[in-house]
Design a protein around this motif. Structure first.
Motif, PDB file in Angstrom:
ATOM      1  N   TYR A 290     -64.981  15.711  39.994  1.00  0.00           N
ATOM      2  CA  TYR A 290     -65.553  14.379  39.849  1.00  0.00           C
ATOM      3  C   TYR A 290     -66.491  14.114  41.005  1.00  0.00           C
ATOM      4  O   TYR A 290     -66.403  14.737  42.054  1.00  0.00           O
ATOM      5  CB  TYR A 290     -64.454  13.320  39.790  1.00  0.00           C
ATOM      6  CG  TYR A 290     -63.512  13.546  38.637  1.00  0.00           C
ATOM      7  CD1 TYR A 290     -63.946  13.352  37.329  1.00  0.00           C
ATOM      8  CD2 TYR A 290     -62.217  13.981  38.838  1.00  0.00           C
ATOM      9  CE1 TYR A 290     -63.100  13.584  36.252  1.00  0.00           C
ATOM     10  CE2 TYR A 290     -61.367  14.206  37.768  1.00  0.00           C
ATOM     11  CZ  TYR A 290     -61.815  13.997  36.474  1.00  0.00           C
ATOM     12  OH  TYR A 290     -60.988  14.231  35.416  1.00  0.00           O
TER      13      TYR A 290
ATOM     14  N   ASP B 258     -71.392  20.499  28.567  1.00  0.00           N
ATOM     15  CA  ASP B 258     -72.262  19.582  29.295  1.00  0.00           C
ATOM     16  C   ASP B 258     -71.978  18.149  28.834  1.00  0.00           C
ATOM     17  O   ASP B 258     -72.608  17.636  27.918  1.00  0.00           O
ATOM     18  CB  ASP B 258     -73.716  19.973  29.047  1.00  0.00           C
ATOM     19  CG  ASP B 258     -74.690  19.134  29.838  1.00  0.00           C
ATOM     20  OD1 ASP B 258     -74.263  18.243  30.597  1.00  0.00           O
ATOM     21  OD2 ASP B 258     -75.898  19.368  29.687  1.00  0.00           O
ATOM     22  N   ILE B 259     -71.029  17.506  29.480  1.00  0.00           N
ATOM     23  CA  ILE B 259     -70.593  16.171  29.091  1.00  0.00           C
ATOM     24  C   ILE B 259     -71.736  15.148  29.144  1.00  0.00           C
ATOM     25  O   ILE B 259     -71.865  14.344  28.218  1.00  0.00           O
ATOM     26  CB  ILE B 259     -69.389  15.711  29.949  1.00  0.00           C
ATOM     27  CG1 ILE B 259     -68.199  16.658  29.745  1.00  0.00           C
ATOM     28  CG2 ILE B 259     -68.997  14.275  29.641  1.00  0.00           C
ATOM     29  CD1 ILE B 259     -67.702  16.770  28.332  1.00  0.00           C
ATOM     30  N   PRO B 260     -72.588  15.125  30.173  1.00  0.00           N
ATOM     31  CA  PRO B 260     -73.679  14.136  30.161  1.00  0.00           C
ATOM     32  C   PRO B 260     -74.595  14.254  28.935  1.00  0.00           C
ATOM     33  O   PRO B 260     -75.002  13.245  28.363  1.00  0.00           O
ATOM     34  CB  PRO B 260     -74.449  14.429  31.456  1.00  0.00           C
ATOM     35  CG  PRO B 260     -73.415  15.016  32.360  1.00  0.00           C
ATOM     36  CD  PRO B 260     -72.549  15.843  31.443  1.00  0.00           C
ATOM     37  N   THR B 261     -74.885  15.468  28.508  1.00  0.00           N
ATOM     38  CA  THR B 261     -75.718  15.649  27.320  1.00  0.00           C
ATOM     39  C   THR B 261     -74.987  15.173  26.076  1.00  0.00           C
ATOM     40  O   THR B 261     -75.558  14.488  25.220  1.00  0.00           O
ATOM     41  CB  THR B 261     -76.133  17.127  27.163  1.00  0.00           C
ATOM     42  OG1 THR B 261     -76.910  17.487  28.301  1.00  0.00           O
ATOM     43  CG2 THR B 261     -76.936  17.351  25.895  1.00  0.00           C
TER      44      THR B 261
ATOM     45  N   LEU C 139     -72.632  12.926  25.963  1.00  0.00           N
ATOM     46  CA  LEU C 139     -72.549  11.475  26.046  1.00  0.00           C
ATOM     47  C   LEU C 139     -73.852  10.833  25.571  1.00  0.00           C
ATOM     48  O   LEU C 139     -73.840   9.844  24.831  1.00  0.00           O
ATOM     49  CB  LEU C 139     -72.223  11.035  27.474  1.00  0.00           C
ATOM     50  CG  LEU C 139     -72.133   9.530  27.711  1.00  0.00           C
ATOM     51  CD1 LEU C 139     -71.081   8.884  26.816  1.00  0.00           C
ATOM     52  CD2 LEU C 139     -71.831   9.265  29.175  1.00  0.00           C
ATOM     53  N   ALA C 140     -74.972  11.409  25.954  1.00  0.00           N
ATOM     54  CA  ALA C 140     -76.265  10.889  25.502  1.00  0.00           C
ATOM     55  C   ALA C 140     -76.375  10.973  23.983  1.00  0.00           C
ATOM     56  O   ALA C 140     -76.856  10.032  23.337  1.00  0.00           O
ATOM     57  CB  ALA C 140     -77.405  11.654  26.172  1.00  0.00           C
TER      58      ALA C 140
ATOM     59  N   LYS D 248     -74.301   8.228  22.419  1.00  0.00           N
ATOM     60  CA  LYS D 248     -74.959   6.928  22.534  1.00  0.00           C
ATOM     61  C   LYS D 248     -76.060   6.767  21.492  1.00  0.00           C
ATOM     62  O   LYS D 248     -76.233   5.681  20.922  1.00  0.00           O
ATOM     63  CB  LYS D 248     -75.513   6.733  23.942  1.00  0.00           C
ATOM     64  CG  LYS D 248     -74.410   6.509  24.958  1.00  0.00           C
ATOM     65  CD  LYS D 248     -74.968   6.297  26.352  1.00  0.00           C
ATOM     66  CE  LYS D 248     -73.831   6.052  27.333  1.00  0.00           C
ATOM     67  NZ  LYS D 248     -74.319   5.668  28.648  1.00  0.00           N
TER      68      LYS D 248
END
Length: 58
Positions: A6, A38-41, A43-44, A47
């Motif tokens: 984290y 790739d969690i940020p990708t 998550l995008a 959304k």
């Protein structure tokens, strides 16, 4: 020490300047990426899909 991948743990490892902590943080982050992707990708993408569905309600 068991570092969770984290932000705070990683930035603390960087700030420490301790090579062993840095390597442990790197290994933890890589293991997380290998397991979960790739969690940020992702998550995008979530959304975008949420916005599409919420737009249909109008």
């Amino acid at each position: 020490m068991n570092i969770k991948p984290y932000g705070v743990a990683v930035t603390d490892a960087i700030a420490s300047g301790d090579l062993s902590r840095l390597k442990e943080a790197e290994a933890a982050a890589q293991a997380h990426l290998d397991e979960y992707g790739d969690i940020p990708t992702l998550l995008a993408l979530l959304k975008v899909e949420i916005a599409k569905l919420e737009g249909r309600k109008s």
